[in-house]
Design an enzyme around this catalytic site. Structure first.
Site, short mmCIF file in Angstrom:
data_model
loop_
_atom_site.label_atom_id
_atom_site.label_comp_id
_atom_site.label_asym_id
_atom_site.label_seq_id
_atom_site.Cartn_x
_atom_site.Cartn_y
_atom_site.Cartn_z
N GLU A 1 0.82 -1.22 0.00
CA GLU A 1 0.00 0.00 0.00
C GLU A 1 0.85 1.27 0.00
O GLU A 1 0.39 2.33 0.44
CB GLU A 1 -0.95 0.01 1.20
CG GLU A 1 -1.88 -1.17 1.31
CD GLU A 1 -2.89 -1.30 0.17
OE1 GLU A 1 -2.83 -0.53 -0.80
OE2 GLU A 1 -3.72 -2.23 0.27
N HIS B 1 -2.61 2.05 8.60
CA HIS B 1 -3.65 1.27 7.92
C HIS B 1 -3.79 -0.03 8.68
O HIS B 1 -2.79 -0.74 8.89
CB HIS B 1 -3.29 1.01 6.46
CG HIS B 1 -4.10 -0.09 5.84
ND1 HIS B 1 -5.47 -0.11 5.89
CD2 HIS B 1 -3.74 -1.22 5.20
CE1 HIS B 1 -5.92 -1.21 5.30
NE2 HIS B 1 -4.88 -1.91 4.87
N HIS C 1 -6.71 -3.46 9.95
CA HIS C 1 -7.93 -4.22 9.67
C HIS C 1 -8.66 -4.46 11.01
O HIS C 1 -8.72 -5.59 11.50
CB HIS C 1 -7.61 -5.57 9.02
CG HIS C 1 -6.94 -5.48 7.68
ND1 HIS C 1 -6.57 -6.59 6.95
CD2 HIS C 1 -6.55 -4.41 6.93
CE1 HIS C 1 -5.99 -6.21 5.82
NE2 HIS C 1 -5.97 -4.89 5.78
N TYR D 1 -21.23 12.22 18.93
CA TYR D 1 -20.49 13.46 18.60
C TYR D 1 -19.02 13.22 18.32
O TYR D 1 -18.38 13.98 17.57
CB TYR D 1 -20.69 14.51 19.71
CG TYR D 1 -19.80 14.34 20.91
CD1 TYR D 1 -18.52 14.92 20.94
CD2 TYR D 1 -20.20 13.60 22.02
CE1 TYR D 1 -17.69 14.75 22.03
CE2 TYR D 1 -19.38 13.43 23.12
CZ TYR D 1 -18.12 14.01 23.11
OH TYR D 1 -17.29 13.84 24.19
N HIS E 1 -12.28 -4.22 3.32
CA HIS E 1 -10.84 -4.23 3.53
C HIS E 1 -10.46 -3.79 4.95
O HIS E 1 -9.97 -4.61 5.72
CB HIS E 1 -10.19 -3.31 2.46
CG HIS E 1 -8.71 -3.30 2.46
ND1 HIS E 1 -7.97 -2.87 1.37
CD2 HIS E 1 -7.80 -3.61 3.41
CE1 HIS E 1 -6.67 -2.96 1.65
NE2 HIS E 1 -6.55 -3.40 2.89
N TYR F 1 -10.61 22.41 21.89
CA TYR F 1 -10.58 21.38 22.93
C TYR F 1 -9.18 20.78 23.09
O TYR F 1 -8.53 20.45 22.11
CB TYR F 1 -11.58 20.26 22.58
CG TYR F 1 -11.65 19.15 23.58
CD1 TYR F 1 -12.38 19.30 24.74
CD2 TYR F 1 -10.97 17.96 23.38
CE1 TYR F 1 -12.44 18.28 25.69
CE2 TYR F 1 -11.03 16.93 24.29
CZ TYR F 1 -11.77 17.10 25.45
OH TYR F 1 -11.81 16.10 26.37
P1 13P Z 1 1.49 -5.27 3.22
O1 13P Z 1 2.03 -6.38 4.09
O2 13P Z 1 2.04 -5.34 1.82
O3 13P Z 1 1.68 -3.93 3.86
O4 13P Z 1 -0.06 -5.52 3.03
C1 13P Z 1 -0.94 -5.62 4.11
C2 13P Z 1 -2.26 -5.01 3.80
O5 13P Z 1 -3.05 -4.85 4.73
C3 13P Z 1 -2.64 -4.65 2.42
O6 13P Z 1 -3.74 -3.81 2.41
#
Ligand code: 13P
Length: 233
Positions: free
Chosen positions: A91, A110, A112, A135, A177, A230
């Site tokens: 990514e 990023h 999950h 809120y 995702h 805040y």
């Molecule tokens: P990478 O290990 O290449 O960072 O990929 C993990 C991932 O969550 C792809 O969206």
């Protein structure tokens, strides 16, 4: 060299260690699991604008600072110059494009996370993201947290959709995702990711009881105005 942290990072080795630490915390906090997700930190080398980004598909518990990849922040289709022992996260486009588009972004997470990703896998979540049912949704910068349309992981299409969903926001969901959050520092990006996951969980729970009450535009505007002051010391 430069980065913008709550904790001052004196040198690139410290910055690399901070990226690994953020990855380990991301999993320990329960907002990610296994090798999923990726983390980056804006890190210039002299006049060369760049970022430190996690390598692709390497388990965080086996990762150390030397495994982190430096990448130049160059626009264009091909992969910019890198300096590293491994290929960068698949990514890298999202991370690179975010730093180029949003000067205030100092770090990107990023992940999950279970609840945010559950919503991002539902038709309701993909259409409306997380609306202003609470809120604190304003913590991401606006009156909702949008969901970027589905695109294959690691593609420019996914990056373009994510950047559009992040217009005026610091976090978004990624359809089928996961979730994306950025901040001035690794601490800020991680804290926002944790907050968004908590909101996703509360929204999901509220949905079990019927239709959550959604705050109106005027109510959210007042929250956004208050948020500007805040926490300032
Ligand atoms: P990478 O290990 O290449 O960072 O990929 C993990 C991932 O969550 C792809 O969206």
């Amino acid at each position: 060299m430069s980065g913008r942290q709550d904790t001052v990072l004196a040198c690139e080795d410290d910055a690399r260690a901070a990226v690994v630490d953020a990855c380990l915390r991301m999993n320990a906090l329960g907002i990610n699991q296994g090798k999923a997700g990726n983390v980056s930190l804006r890190w210039d080398r002299g006049a060369a604008e760049g970022m430190l980004v996690t390598p692709s598909a390497l388990a965080y518990e086996r990762m150390d600072g030397d495994d982190i990849v430096w990448m130049a922040l160059a626009a264009g289709e091909g992969m910019p110059a890198i300096d590293g022992l491994h290929p960068p996260s698949s990514e890298w486009r999202i991370h690179r494009d975010l730093y180029l588009a949003r000067p205030q972004a100092g770090a990107v997470v990023h992940a999950h996370p279970p609840f945010a990703t559950t919503l991002a896998c539902s038709a309701r979540g993909q259409a409306g993201g997380i609306p202003a049912f609470h809120y604190m949704v304003a913590v991401a910068g606006g009156d909702d947290i949008r969901c970027a349309p589905y695109a294959t992981f690691g593609t420019q299409e996914l990056s373009a959709g994510a950047l559009a969903a992040l217009q005026g926001r610091r976090a978004c969901l990624l359809a089928s995702h996961g979730m994306l959050a950025f901040g001035a520092s690794l601490e800020a990006a991680l804290a926002l990711a944790v907050e968004v996951e908590a909101l996703a969980r509360m929204y999901w729970q509220a949905l079990q009881l019927g239709d959550p009450v959604i705050l109106d535009d005027a109510q959210m505007l007042r929250v956004l105005e208050r948020f500007e002051a805040y926490g300032e010391r």
